[in-house]
Design an enzyme around this catalytic site. Sequence first.
Site, PDB file in Angstrom:
ATOM      1  N   ASP A  30       0.867  -1.259   0.025  1.00  0.00           N
ATOM      2  CA  ASP A  30       0.092  -0.284  -0.074  1.00  0.00           C
ATOM      3  C   ASP A  30       0.430   1.019   0.077  1.00  0.00           C
ATOM      4  O   ASP A  30       1.833   1.425   1.144  1.00  0.00           O
ATOM      5  CB  ASP A  30      -0.460   0.217   0.966  1.00  0.00           C
ATOM      6  N   HIS A  99     -10.793  -5.188  -2.630  1.00  0.00           N
ATOM      7  CA  HIS A  99      -9.270  -5.503  -2.223  1.00  0.00           C
ATOM      8  C   HIS A  99      -9.351  -5.677  -1.276  1.00  0.00           C
ATOM      9  O   HIS A  99     -10.365  -5.477  -0.241  1.00  0.00           O
ATOM     10  CB  HIS A  99      -8.761  -4.109  -3.283  1.00  0.00           C
ATOM     11  N   HIS A 101      -7.018  -5.406   2.289  1.00  0.00           N
ATOM     12  CA  HIS A 101      -5.998  -5.007   3.443  1.00  0.00           C
ATOM     13  C   HIS A 101      -5.713  -6.284   3.768  1.00  0.00           C
ATOM     14  O   HIS A 101      -6.020  -6.735   4.824  1.00  0.00           O
ATOM     15  CB  HIS A 101      -6.413  -3.858   4.010  1.00  0.00           C
TER      16      HIS A 101
END
Length: 136
Positions: A30, A99, A101
């Site tokens: 990220d 998505h 994390h």
Amino acid sequence: MDNCIFCKIAMGEIPSNTVYEDNDFRVILDIAPANPGHCLILPKNHAADIFEMDEELVAKAHCLAKKIATALKSALKAEGVNILQNNGAAAGQSVSHYHIHVIPRNTGDNVTLNKEGNSMSSEEFGAIADKIKAAL
């Protein structure tokens, strides 16, 4: 989708710090990490959220999340790992591309997630449980 930044990253059109790639997913670091090593699992096929994802691909994504979490624990000596997946703006989703994390965690790392819940009566809990059961 032509204008989806995560589609472009997943397909390699935009450079990223890729830590894993297969036919279905690209896993990147990220660019605004909650902690060093914060990864994003991006499907190569566009789906806005979990509701648009094929169930088999959702299962693969979560198996991959476990693999990435295990690597983070080993490589970064993380004491724990958060695995988060948001659906819709109200839930904190800022990019409309499914998505996951995967965030390495350590005691005292000052990463905060909202843990303050709402108090409800046993009747309210029961009513909510009944609504969910009826929807299944």
